[in-house]
Motif scaffolding. Sequence first.
Motif, short mmCIF file in Angstrom:
data_model
loop_
_atom_site.label_atom_id
_atom_site.label_comp_id
_atom_site.label_asym_id
_atom_site.label_seq_id
_atom_site.Cartn_x
_atom_site.Cartn_y
_atom_site.Cartn_z
N TYR A 195 5.23 11.81 12.60
CA TYR A 195 5.17 12.64 11.31
C TYR A 195 4.62 11.65 10.37
O TYR A 195 4.77 10.37 9.99
CB TYR A 195 6.70 12.56 10.77
N LYS A 196 3.67 12.38 9.43
CA LYS A 196 2.59 11.47 8.60
C LYS A 196 2.40 12.45 7.52
O LYS A 196 2.09 13.60 7.66
CB LYS A 196 1.55 10.73 9.29
N LYS A 197 2.20 11.75 6.38
CA LYS A 197 1.91 12.38 5.28
C LYS A 197 1.17 11.61 4.02
O LYS A 197 1.38 10.38 4.08
CB LYS A 197 3.37 12.85 4.44
N LYS A 198 0.27 12.21 3.37
CA LYS A 198 -0.16 11.46 2.35
C LYS A 198 0.68 11.19 1.24
O LYS A 198 1.81 12.20 0.99
CB LYS A 198 -1.36 12.53 1.58
N GLY A 200 0.76 -1.18 0.02
CA GLY A 200 0.05 0.15 0.04
C GLY A 200 0.95 1.21 0.02
O GLY A 200 1.97 1.24 0.63
N TYR A 201 0.39 2.34 -0.60
CA TYR A 201 1.25 3.45 -0.84
C TYR A 201 0.39 4.81 -0.94
O TYR A 201 0.64 5.76 -1.54
CB TYR A 201 2.37 3.28 -1.95
N ASP A 202 -0.61 4.74 -0.03
CA ASP A 202 -1.69 6.00 -0.15
C ASP A 202 -0.92 7.06 0.69
O ASP A 202 -1.14 8.23 0.62
CB ASP A 202 -2.83 5.61 0.49
N SER A 203 -0.28 6.78 2.05
CA SER A 203 0.21 7.63 2.93
C SER A 203 1.28 6.77 3.45
O SER A 203 1.24 5.71 3.77
CB SER A 203 -0.88 8.42 3.85
N THR A 204 1.99 7.65 4.43
CA THR A 204 3.06 7.05 5.03
C THR A 204 3.20 7.73 6.41
O THR A 204 2.84 9.16 6.57
CB THR A 204 4.51 7.29 4.54
N GLY A 205 3.66 7.18 7.37
CA GLY A 205 3.93 8.03 8.75
C GLY A 205 5.13 7.02 9.74
O GLY A 205 5.06 5.76 9.73
N VAL A 206 5.71 7.93 10.67
CA VAL A 206 6.40 7.19 11.47
C VAL A 206 5.96 7.98 13.00
O VAL A 206 5.80 8.99 12.89
CB VAL A 206 7.81 7.39 11.38
N VAL A 251 6.48 6.83 0.60
CA VAL A 251 7.63 7.06 1.60
C VAL A 251 8.47 7.97 1.24
O VAL A 251 8.77 8.90 2.31
CB VAL A 251 8.30 5.53 1.80
N ALA A 252 8.74 8.23 -0.16
CA ALA A 252 9.82 9.05 -0.35
C ALA A 252 9.44 10.67 -0.30
O ALA A 252 10.18 11.31 0.31
CB ALA A 252 10.30 8.65 -1.81
N GLU A 253 8.31 10.72 -0.20
CA GLU A 253 7.66 12.21 0.02
C GLU A 253 7.81 12.33 1.55
O GLU A 253 8.06 13.68 1.73
CB GLU A 253 6.22 12.16 -0.55
N LEU A 254 7.38 11.40 2.36
CA LEU A 254 7.68 11.85 3.77
C LEU A 254 9.02 12.07 4.11
O LEU A 254 9.50 12.93 4.88
CB LEU A 254 7.09 10.58 4.76
N GLU A 255 9.98 11.18 3.51
CA GLU A 255 11.27 11.21 3.93
C GLU A 255 11.90 12.55 3.49
O GLU A 255 12.68 13.17 4.14
CB GLU A 255 11.94 10.02 3.00
N PRO A 291 -7.30 8.57 1.31
CA PRO A 291 -5.69 8.80 1.50
C PRO A 291 -5.75 10.29 1.71
O PRO A 291 -5.92 11.20 1.02
CB PRO A 291 -5.11 8.54 0.24
N SER A 292 -5.43 10.65 2.99
CA SER A 292 -5.09 12.01 3.32
C SER A 292 -3.90 12.13 4.56
O SER A 292 -3.61 11.02 5.15
CB SER A 292 -6.41 12.81 3.66
N ASP A 293 -3.50 13.25 4.91
CA ASP A 293 -2.49 13.56 6.05
C ASP A 293 -3.26 13.21 7.09
O ASP A 293 -2.76 12.33 8.08
CB ASP A 293 -2.13 15.19 6.23
N ARG A 294 -4.63 13.66 7.59
CA ARG A 294 -5.19 13.15 8.94
C ARG A 294 -5.78 11.73 9.02
O ARG A 294 -5.75 11.23 9.99
CB ARG A 294 -6.13 14.15 9.05
N ASN A 295 -5.80 10.91 7.88
CA ASN A 295 -6.23 9.45 8.01
C ASN A 295 -4.83 8.72 7.89
O ASN A 295 -4.91 7.50 8.01
CB ASN A 295 -6.93 9.19 6.66
N ALA A 296 -3.50 9.31 7.81
CA ALA A 296 -2.27 8.58 7.67
C ALA A 296 -1.91 8.12 9.33
O ALA A 296 -2.41 8.61 10.02
CB ALA A 296 -1.20 9.47 7.12
N HIS A 297 -1.42 6.97 9.15
CA HIS A 297 -1.09 6.49 10.55
C HIS A 297 0.30 6.93 10.80
O HIS A 297 1.20 7.22 9.76
CB HIS A 297 -0.86 4.95 10.56
N PRO A 298 1.05 6.95 12.12
CA PRO A 298 0.35 6.53 13.19
C PRO A 298 -0.74 7.49 13.78
O PRO A 298 -0.78 8.79 13.46
CB PRO A 298 1.59 6.93 13.99
N HIS A 299 -1.71 7.25 14.50
CA HIS A 299 -2.83 7.87 15.05
C HIS A 299 -2.26 8.05 16.50
O HIS A 299 -1.61 7.00 17.35
CB HIS A 299 -4.31 7.25 15.14
#
Length: 611
Positions: free
Chosen positions: A44-47, A28-34, A50-54, A79-87
Amino acid sequence: MCGIVGYIGPREAYPIIITGLKRQEYRGYDSTGVALINHHLQVYKKKGKVAELEESLIGKAVSAHIGIGHTRWATHGEPSDRNAHPHTSASGKLAMIHNGIIENYGQLKQELLNKGYKFSSETDTEVLLNFIEEIKNNNKCSLEEAIRIALKRVAGAYVILLLDADNPDTIIAARKGSPLVIGIGKGEHFLGSDATPMLEYTKEVVYVNDYEVAIVKADELILKNLGNERQTPYITKLDMELAAIEKGGYEHFMLKEIFEQPHTIYDCLRGRLDAKEGTITMKGVQDNIEQLTNASRIIIVACGTSWHAGLIAEYVIEELCRIPVEVEYASEFRYRNPIVNKGDVIIAISQSGETADTLVAIEKAKENGAIIFGIVNVVGSSIARISHAGAYTHAGPEIGVASTKAFTAQLVVLIMMALKIAKEKDTISEEYYSKLLFELEDVPEKVASLLKNADELKIIAKKYKNSNDALFLGRGYNFPVALEGALKLKEISYIHAEGYPAAEMKHGPIALVDEKLPVVFVATKDAYHAKIISNIQEIKARKGKVIAIISEGDEIIPSMADDVFAVPLADEIIAPIISVIPLQLLSYYMGVAKGCDVDKPRNLAKSVTVE
Ligand code: M6R
């Protein structure tokens, strides 16, 4: 779906997590977060990928020795910043990532809303996290205890990983239905949806079982069931090298995996097939040979490409073994009331071994007393573990979302299995058995030979890349190959494509044919060759464009088709392993020509661990 990664130990957690997430983006690659803990909890999380978050975190202080990361395939919420994990929980102290679906999240959410909770996302994950925190606060218990209590109320599938700002030396994880692997290092632990994030650090892993909770510290791993009883972690040695999950000079994983097929097919045959001796050694088949030869019926359950392999197996098993075969979409089988009788054998086919629908279909068949034979690529995966017996396809990690080398390896395993059963049942002549064994042995070489001409397909792909639709037609063993060709084209190039038995075309799809429609014929030499030539004529008479996959030496079809690609001649039972490869290449080159992200096509994920 979704990929999860975790690390705890003396190394920097962030680079391990980011690299691990990149390797798991196939999920899956809709959003990423750490989420990391260094004095305090940072999220930190983002729609996006992974490269975009990095990229967005360059220059940020991300140093930490404990962390979790997530790459999402959206289920609840766009897919959005607010729905991205971690919560994060209401208190801001807990962070959680999740792979799976909490089916009763609506009910849990209502309970929390009644208590005044507010939610910042639309996800089931945020609901479960706050439900856990509510139990922790209400019962004044540990996080571990709260998780156990909460999970007893949860319906659905999950892997969850939690960080607690007040306990910066522990990751808590739990699983039911979705995969979780824990890598054991020296004074460190790695967590992942699969073993790829930990490959360069350790070869010792534990596959966590359903309903287990893992309390993971740098130097300690405790597993408990939901009843708080300690479980013994079963350590498995990984048989996978880092090179296997890297692109190795190819532009895309899909291309690398297509070109790997001479080797993967060879690996699948190696140690099993000995044409000179006339033997096929498959322990899983041998151990269950009585059930298999006496099976009153074989039911194959699978999804997608694996289902197409099942369709070819239906033709092969019925022809060679004279056992009736039914091929079921796992997603349909699980929800209807299928008749499974004593004496029926279920063959479950899955590359990932984690497909939720196939897993549940197996459980359903098991309840009815059926024997389950799993044909799986990923060693140690859930389907491999819940099957009574099985055979691995040994295709190595398949990273491209489109299944290619796993499909041909599935066919090889299924054909060998059919041959072994047929020999045992005496439903095949000595002569034909021996011929097929020698032909199987020749497949890697034939595949290597056709791959040398791959550029011809690049030219054909460029010619047709602007088509809106395509039709794929085949007869007999090549009909499921046509279905597979259509699926590949849809996935990779977003061109609408349909597969049909060639003769069925005149019962409807022929209405689509005009001078713009490419019609791909899988027309290798077999018992139906003369018939398929007539079908080609029918398309040409209506000005359709014909692309034909033919056998080398065919002098008739080139004179009528617009474009041809020749593959080495093979017996019709073996032919699908070879004839599908030009179709994989065609869709790959079409996708590239159209500028599509062929390794990560839109909306898809490699491992479909949700219904
Ligand atoms: O891992 P599985 O073989 O169980 O996966 C089944 C399907 O999801 C899979 O084959 C899917 O159709 C592929 N994207 C096809 O290329």
